[in-house]
Design an enzyme around this catalytic site. Sequence first.
Site, PDB file in Angstrom:
ATOM      1  N   ASP A 576      38.020  -5.179  66.095  1.00  0.00           N
ATOM      2  CA  ASP A 576      36.719  -4.841  65.509  1.00  0.00           C
ATOM      3  C   ASP A 576      35.664  -5.940  65.375  1.00  0.00           C
ATOM      4  O   ASP A 576      34.667  -5.933  66.069  1.00  0.00           O
ATOM      5  CB  ASP A 576      36.946  -4.212  64.134  1.00  0.00           C
ATOM      6  CG  ASP A 576      37.833  -2.975  64.216  1.00  0.00           C
ATOM      7  OD1 ASP A 576      38.480  -2.774  65.264  1.00  0.00           O
ATOM      8  OD2 ASP A 576      37.885  -2.204  63.247  1.00  0.00           O
ATOM      9  N   GLU A 773      48.917  -4.102  56.397  1.00  0.00           N
ATOM     10  CA  GLU A 773      48.188  -4.045  57.664  1.00  0.00           C
ATOM     11  C   GLU A 773      48.093  -5.421  58.330  1.00  0.00           C
ATOM     12  O   GLU A 773      48.177  -5.542  59.546  1.00  0.00           O
ATOM     13  CB  GLU A 773      46.775  -3.513  57.374  1.00  0.00           C
ATOM     14  CG  GLU A 773      45.923  -3.295  58.595  1.00  0.00           C
ATOM     15  CD  GLU A 773      44.569  -2.684  58.229  1.00  0.00           C
ATOM     16  OE1 GLU A 773      44.207  -2.687  57.031  1.00  0.00           O
ATOM     17  OE2 GLU A 773      43.887  -2.202  59.138  1.00  0.00           O
TER      18      GLU A 773
END
Length: 814
Positions: A576, A773
């Site tokens: 991202d 994560e």
Amino acid sequence: MARFAQLLASAAALVAGASAIGDESILINEIGRLNNQSLLWGPYKPNLYFGVRPRLPQGLWTGLMWGRAEGYTDIQQLFRYTCEQGQDIHGYGWDEFDARTGGVQTIHDEGNGLDVTISFIKVPGGSHGGSWGARIKATVRDDAPPDSNYLVHYYVAQEELGDLIVQGDDNGGLGFEGDVTFKGSSHSLGDYNVVITKGTGNHPTSDHEISATRRGDTTVVRSVSLAANDVWQAKPAVFQFMQDTIKDMQQDYDEENFPPPWQIYRIKSQAGGGNAHVVQKVFEGGFEFDIIFSSASAGKEMTSKDITREIKVASESFGERFSSVFDLKAPYTAEKYQKFGKSMFSNLIGGIGYFHGHQLIDRSYADEYEEENEGFWEDTAEARARKAQQLEGPYELFTSVPSRPFFPRGFFWDEGFHLIPIADWDIDLTLEIVKSWYNTMDSDGWIPREQILGPEARSKVPPEFQVQYPHYANPPTLFLIIEDFMERLRSANGSAPAEKEKLSQGHTLYSAHLDNLELGGDFLQKIYPLLRRQYDWFRKTQRGQIKAYDRESFSSKEAYRWRGRTETHCLTSGLDDYPRPQPPHPGELHVDLMSWVGFMTKSLISIADALNLADEIEELKKNLFAIERNLDDLHWSEKEGCYCDASIDEFEEHALVCHKGYISLFPFLVGLMQPDDAKLGKILDLVGDEDHLFSPHGLRSLSKQDALYGTEENYWRSPVWMPINYMALTQLYKIGTQEGPFQRQARGLYNKLRTNLVDTVYKSWEETGFAWEQYNPETGAGQRTQHFTGWTSLVVKIMAMEPLDEAVHIRDEL
Ligand SMILES: *[C@@H]1O[C@H](CO)[C@@H](O)[C@H](O)[C@H]1NC(C)=O
Ligand SMILES: *[C@@H]1O[C@H](CO)[C@@H](O)[C@H](O)[C@H]1NC(C)=O
């Protein structure tokens, strides 16, 4: 190599010509049928703590809800149904799970003061996918508030046309004294029974006068017919029913003589027919009961006794299978790592879901697809603001998910990593998932990168992230799985006839595609054209410009640029907010994307070779050669000693833009570098440099020296991510196990990186009860999304990798 191709070709010929003889095509059909049967039921609604459904577009689905009947306002907060992040739950998830037999999930529900254990088992038999059972058991935690009462709901809903009727008498609305039985039937499931047992546990009593109509010791059932679009909304249905009973009560009592909470929320029983049924029980303290689904075609109704037995059998076979599939190596042989590994793997495979429904796609702005204008990202934003998306479908998808609370849906780039451990466990299941993803590909070769199917999935996603664009790509990680499968098939060489025997008796799946060359070959032959179509789509839609900017490179064609980037993000790359050239430019080239295309080319060559597709191989080899040369010509910086993205500078010249980090390693990460390439030495130096990427907790996403390290969102700008670390680790292993000038360096890095990664994930799991994560490169703390048992579960694979002896003999040092 050629021998294997011959073998596959003759196996394929056998299949093609089999209609005359029958044997092989019957085998393929029979295994396909058995596999479908065996995978029909599962906790395939991973967004719920426990939601069982079949792998069918429409069918019967059921889900569990519970909560303490506490003060009058706490009911929302303490009500458990969908997995949520940040609730007062200290860890939850599958301790054991196998998609064929079932498993055990525990939920440490601090907020409610309960530890809930859910054992789910599957029993084959008959022609409708067999039967299943679940045992729900809750014990009161030491830290629970005293004298707590618990409301427990089980939702039973039928989406397909058919019957679902409660049997017996609910005592005129007071509820059932014993077990509750539903009789159902539908086209895809045939006739079946669902029994919810009375179970054990104490029930609350009160001396309030309402006790005459609201008892604690019965099971109440509220049956209703909901519109097809509303059936998924189980929680609103329960709250609606509870509100009805509160309303009644408010009319009859004022605040001084309200009944106790458990009685306020006690639903009035109205049992009968309908497509949705809420079953409610209330307990004082701990409890236990069973849900038993028996398929009539299995010939025998299951009982609680069967469930007790099957739970034991499933757990024993899981334990045995785990230690043989994931043979954990030093220093991770202790029991505590077994437990950790079982939990990580079980949550990954237990998180597999089946999704069905329409998704939002915007195909309206074909003109903007090329993104050729300077300032294209502003045009894109404008085009997006036109909101020309439409619902398309319905699609179906069988997939694992990155995170049950936060990302309970399919993500293309995650999925290849998810399937790495799953493929070791159950290749037949893995290939079903791969097929399901490729079934969502359109005729151009595009697969939506995030699949948000149906209103339930959409309810979890902010509107700005719901729409998919048919020119957006995402890393094609499923190639990892297919190539690896082909390699395993090649080395198995069709040498397990004993398994075939077992299969015909309906005993075992898991590895039928490896044990039967015909079956494996059939899969490869069917998937190859789809892979090729996707590859062509990548090369066409994500192309970068060489000639338009007079770039000098070996090939005038091989250059790539992710579409869909903005000033701050390149979501399509999967990384991202990793720094990219600024401002965005239509002449930009992305080294990670070119690496992925090179990786696809290499995989296709191997698979085409196995299938003996000579023309394909010749063409692909040319492409690969050009890509390898252009990676160096267009992306290598001798000055920085790493690969870099490229853009066009103020003099309209090709210019490298270097932010050292994951992107600088990409040709190495996907295995495109030769073991004796001097550039590889520089890449390994960068990997191992503690002032840049190497940390005690894994490789940092961005170099500590980069000006943007740790800045802004800091998503891919310092944290340690498992998938890239896993890719680095497997390449280090490869280099460390073949002769070459960097063998020793690779071994040292491999050993250190391996233990740094495992120790970090383990420590955080032990402390918090969760996998995360990403991990903080300075402290090792788990960050961002909690219960991230998607690719973080690769840690199981890593524990099973062998440590390398660093005292390797190197020839040129002799
Ligand atoms: C297995 O199920 C899929 C749909 O989920 C279906 O397309 C396929 O034909 C089935 N295979 C067999 C052999 O029944
Ligand atoms: C693979 O199987 C074929 C035929 O079954 C056999 O001739 C061949 O030697 C085998 N190859 C290997 C590497 O085991």
